[in-house]
Design an enzyme around this catalytic site. Structure first.
Site, PDB file in Angstrom:
ATOM      1  N   GLY A 250       0.828  -1.194   0.000  1.00 35.91           N
ATOM      2  CA  GLY A 250       0.000   0.000   0.000  1.00 35.91           C
ATOM      3  C   GLY A 250       0.862   1.242   0.000  1.00 35.91           C
ATOM      4  O   GLY A 250       2.068   1.200   0.267  1.00 35.91           O
TER       5      GLY A 250
ATOM      6  N   ASP B 105     -11.269  11.554   8.970  1.00 36.51           N
ATOM      7  CA  ASP B 105     -10.884  11.164   7.610  1.00 36.51           C
ATOM      8  C   ASP B 105     -11.472   9.798   7.252  1.00 36.51           C
ATOM      9  O   ASP B 105     -10.785   8.943   6.700  1.00 36.51           O
ATOM     10  CB  ASP B 105      -9.364  11.141   7.471  1.00 36.51           C
ATOM     11  CG  ASP B 105      -8.918  11.183   5.996  1.00 36.51           C
ATOM     12  OD1 ASP B 105      -9.736  11.589   5.139  1.00 36.51           O
ATOM     13  OD2 ASP B 105      -7.768  10.814   5.714  1.00 36.51           O
TER      14      ASP B 105
END
Length: 615
Positions: free
Chosen positions: A314, A439
């Site tokens: 990632g 977020d």
């Protein structure tokens, strides 16, 4: 009425089967004169089956034929020569014999899994009938091999509220390869019999309350690389055998040494107390405990567990994420802060501090951290199925053997929504003072092997100053498309800002589209609400559903989730948006119904500019 005439029957010819069984029901309802008895012979399909029956007054008799092979069932009932009465028939049942397409699951496995179900009081809708067959109706959490007979090879009961000791029936699932009992309330010792499962390759017992030492046989299998075992989050479990006894302090000490030792004890105790008081004020330690598994890693150790940073899994504004393996075989994700990181040192440090004091089954767990003069790293639990956005965009396969990515089913999407809401509910209502994520988005919702969802990335999270505060004043931050418009204009952050972001996540689950939808040429963009609201107002839910579902979803369930998403994204936060605990309760009630899928047009009043007018 003629005793010499038989009763003849023919089963309707439109049932085209090759094998039948007939049930005949008889009862004498007439008191016969002394010496008389009703007696007759049954014959099915030209004497494929015959039987002679004698009746007694009001005593029922049931005769079951052997299977007869024919496409048309005929039978006759004829009095015998000794009977002075005509034949009778009270009732008849004719059954078509349909051969099962699959052999049933091995009985040892069936008995073991039913014992597990009863011991832990597991109440899941799918846990009925045969565990493995038919394949489309395998019990939730099970995977089976389909030999002759089928066997249970995988059992995933993570976060299933299991209580008590680890049941011995688990060791009777002799073909088991994968066992996940993590994040439950299991107590007692780990049974050594688990090591006797010859095919067991993965054992996850983390996040429980297990005690005593880890069986030597299991540790040997980990050393031999025949078993991947995770035991983190069991603070009373010791890895030595026998467990070391706490040493009694020697009361005869040199006075100088005692004085110096006492000074440092007092000093460190005072520092620890000050640190804990500070965190209690900021984060409410009454419902959070420091997890002992969070430990510091040296940079060399981080390099070793990642194979010298060999595999990237990632990447984000903070830097890259690497796959790693701890010494006990547990797979982890290692997040490295790059020098050019957009996230910055403060956010990285805030995430590390926050994750050491909060823990929930739907929040990604922190195993450790690295913090030296040049390097910062966070070591998380590994989430094998990546993030939710990858699956909604079709960029990831659920299984390596698949030729093409497989869409998340509607049922899986509902489970992911509930899991995410549970994690957010813990932050908002389970932590004192509450924590705002700031977020929340589909790329920050990660999926484990069993597609259980966990919220990640707490670098922007903020805690209220006190439990009674309603908002935090801060500069707008987050990801475009998920930002609460009211927060952007006022700068006042509250829990309902996260609820807005969660509503956008729900719309992504429904539609499969991203929060910001771009044209094919990339020159124009549109927010998902701009696209979805007019369509929903017209009552046309089919147009917004993710095409990859191929129409396989429950229409009533889909409407309910749309309504929930609409309520979350209302323009005014405090007065119009629901609290996340209300959203969670609604989502749990939106599970797929057993209806035919039809729906009725009814008026819908939601007191919102965004609300659909009818469905």
């Amino acid at each position: 009425m003629n005793a010499s005439s038989p009763l003849n029957f023919r089963w309707p010819h439109w049932y085209h089967r090759q094998k039948w069984i007939v049930y005949f029901h008889f009862a004498e309802i007439e008191r016969l004169a002394s010496g008389l008895q009703r007696e007759f012979t049954i014959s099915v399909n030209d004497y494929q089956f015959t039987k002679t029956v004698s009746l007694e007054y009001l005593k029922p008799v049931v005769v079951v034929s052997t299977p007869v092979n024919t496409s048309l069932v005929t039978f006759s009932i004829e009095s015998t020569n000794e009977s002075g009465k005509p034949p009778i028939l009270n009732a008849v049942e004719v059954y078509a014999v349909i051969e099962l397409p699959n052999v049933p699951t091995a009985q040892d496995d069936v008995k073991a899994i039913n014992d597990i179900k009863a011991t832990y009081h597991i109440k899941r809708e799918s846990w009925q009938g045969d565990p493995c067959v038919p394949r489309n109706y395998t019990w939730d959490g099970l995977n089976c091999s389909y030999g002759n007979p089928p066997r249970i090879i995988s059992l995933k009961l993570s976060s299933s509220n299991l209580m008590g000791e680890i049941v011995s029936s688990l060791s009777h699932l002799s073909r088991l390869e994968y066992l996940d009992l993590s994040d439950n309330q299991l107590t007692g010792a780990i049974p050594e019999t688990l090591a006797e499962l010859p095919n067991l390759k993965f054992l996850n017992l983390s996040g429980n309350n297990l005690i005593k030492s880890v069986p030597e046989a299991l540790k040997k299998r980990v050393v031999d690389n025949t078993l991947n075992m995770s035991l983190t989050g069991n603070p009373n479990l010791c890895h030595a055998d026998p467990c070391p006894q706490k040493k009694k302090q020697n009361t005869i000490l040199v006075p100088v040494v005692a004085s110096v030792s006492g000074f440092f004890v007092v000093l460190f105790g005072a520092l620890a107390t000050i640190w804990l008081i500070k965190w209690k004020r900021k984060a409410g330690s009454s419902e959070r405990t420091l997890r002992l598994k969070n430990r510091p890693f040296k940079y060399g150790e981080v390099s070793r567990i990642t194979g010298n940073f060999g595999r990237v899994i990632g990447e984000g504004g903070f830097g890259k994420v690497y796959l790693g393996t701890l010494d006990n075989g547990t797979m982890v994700a290692v997040k490295i802060l790059s020098k050019s990181s957009k996230q910055g040192y403060k956010e990285f440090q805030a995430e590390a501090q926050l994750l050491t004091i909060i823990h929930h089954g739907n929040l990604v767990s922190l195993f450790g951290y690295c913090c030296d003069s040049k390097h910062m790293a966070l070591i998380y639990e590994y989430m094998a199925n990546g993030n939710l956005r990858q699956h909604l965009s079709g960029k990831v396969k659920m299984h390596p053997s698949e030729d093409h990515p497989k869409a998340l089913t509607w049922s899986k999407r509902l489970h992911i929504a509930v899991d995410s809401a549970q994690g957010l509910d813990y932050l908002h209502n389970g932590c004192k003072p509450p924590i705002i994520h700031r977020d929340l988005k589909t790329t920050n919702i990660l999926l484990n092997e069993d597609f259980r969802a966990k919220i990640a990335d707490f670098g922007l999270s903020r805690a209220f100053a006190t439990e009674n505060d309603s908002y935090v004043s801060t500069c707008p931050a987050g990801t475009p498309g998920y930002l609460d418009p009211e927060f952007q204009s006022s700068g006042n952050l509250n829990k309902k800002s996260d609820v807005y972001s969660f509503g956008i996540v729900l719309f992504e689950l429904i539609t499969g589209r991203p929060a910001i939808m771009r044209s094919r040429d990339g020159n124009t963009s549109m927010h998902i609400l701009q696209w979805v609201i007019p369509i929903v107002k017209n009552g046309d839910i089919q147009r917004i559903m993710d095409p990859s579902l191929q129409g396989e979803f429950d229409i009533n369930s889909a409407w309910r989730v749309v309504e929930i998403a609409m309520s979350c994204t209302r323009s005014t936060a405090i007065h119009q948006r629901p609290d996340i605990n209300n959203v969670l309760a609604e989502l749990k009630g939106s599970s797929v119904s057993k209806s035919s899928g039809s729906f009725k047009m009814t008026s819908l009043e939601l007191h919102s500019d965004n609300a659909p007018v009818a469905r």
